[in-house]
Design a protein around this motif. Structure first.
Motif, PDB file in Angstrom:
ATOM      1  N   ILE A 272      -5.691  69.160  18.853  1.00 49.40           N
ATOM      2  CA  ILE A 272      -5.517  67.733  18.543  1.00 49.40           C
ATOM      3  C   ILE A 272      -4.164  67.262  19.044  1.00 49.40           C
ATOM      4  N   HIS A 273      -3.112  68.003  18.703  1.00 49.87           N
ATOM      5  CA  HIS A 273      -1.754  67.606  19.094  1.00 49.87           C
ATOM      6  C   HIS A 273      -1.542  67.636  20.606  1.00 49.87           C
TER       7      HIS A 273
ATOM      8  N   ARG B 120      -1.105  62.703  13.933  1.00 47.60           N
ATOM      9  CA  ARG B 120      -0.968  63.025  15.356  1.00 47.60           C
ATOM     10  C   ARG B 120      -0.223  61.904  16.062  1.00 47.60           C
ATOM     11  N   ASP B 121       0.245  62.199  17.268  1.00 43.54           N
ATOM     12  CA  ASP B 121       0.926  61.207  18.090  1.00 43.54           C
ATOM     13  C   ASP B 121       0.036  60.903  19.285  1.00 43.54           C
ATOM     14  N   TRP B 122      -0.915  59.991  19.060  1.00 44.36           N
ATOM     15  CA  TRP B 122      -1.826  59.562  20.110  1.00 44.36           C
ATOM     16  C   TRP B 122      -1.555  58.113  20.458  1.00 44.36           C
TER      17      TRP B 122
ATOM     18  N   ASP C  72     -10.824  65.307  14.457  1.00 43.39           N
ATOM     19  CA  ASP C  72     -10.132  65.417  13.171  1.00 43.39           C
ATOM     20  C   ASP C  72     -10.662  66.628  12.416  1.00 43.39           C
TER      21      ASP C  72
ATOM     22  N   SER D  92      -3.224  56.633  17.077  1.00 47.01           N
ATOM     23  CA  SER D  92      -2.742  57.456  15.980  1.00 47.01           C
ATOM     24  C   SER D  92      -3.092  56.824  14.660  1.00 47.01           C
TER      25      SER D  92
ATOM     26  N   LYS E 174      -3.933  67.149  22.792  1.00 46.60           N
ATOM     27  CA  LYS E 174      -5.019  66.390  23.417  1.00 46.60           C
ATOM     28  C   LYS E 174      -5.766  67.265  24.423  1.00 46.60           C
TER      29      LYS E 174
ATOM     30  N   TRP F  98      -6.896  59.024  10.197  1.00 46.87           N
ATOM     31  CA  TRP F  98      -7.096  60.449  10.444  1.00 46.87           C
ATOM     32  C   TRP F  98      -6.636  61.261   9.238  1.00 46.87           C
TER      33      TRP F  98
END
Length: 107
Positions: free
Chosen positions: A10-11, A101-103, A37, A107, A13, A97
């Protein structure tokens, strides 16, 4: 056991290859997925944690799989990344979520 690998993906990507037991198919399936998730399903009555993935290999219907821990046989991180815009289609103010996370906007 697989939770750490999944959260790392996830982190990063990073796409994952998920091997799981499919009740519908009465056997094991292997799918290339984006990890969305990890946490309880908001739809299922059973609130145990699940692996929520976007299934790139799905040929029809929903591409979202929500897999209970006991159905997972293996999760492997691939050398391919994904863009959350491929599957996050709901309004940004409704993104909630379980795993931080840093999306960026997703996010």
């Amino acid at each position: 056991m697989f939770e750490e690998i999944f959260v790392k993906a996830i982190h990063e990507k990073a796409k994952v290859r998920v091997t799981f037991f499919s009740k519908e198919d009465s056997g094991h399936l292997v799918r290339t997925c984006a990890p969305m998730d990890y946490g309880p399903s908001r739809r299922a009555k059973n609130k145990d944690d699940r692996f929520h993935v976007w299934d790139y290999d799905s040929d029809s219907g929903s591409h979202v799989l929500s897999l209970p821990v006991e159905q997972i046989k293996n999760i492997e991180i691939l050398d391919e990344t994904f863009n959350p815009a491929e599957f996050v289609t709901w309004p940004k103010n409704r993104i909630k979520w379980f795993i931080a996370r840093d999306w960026g906007d997703f996010s």
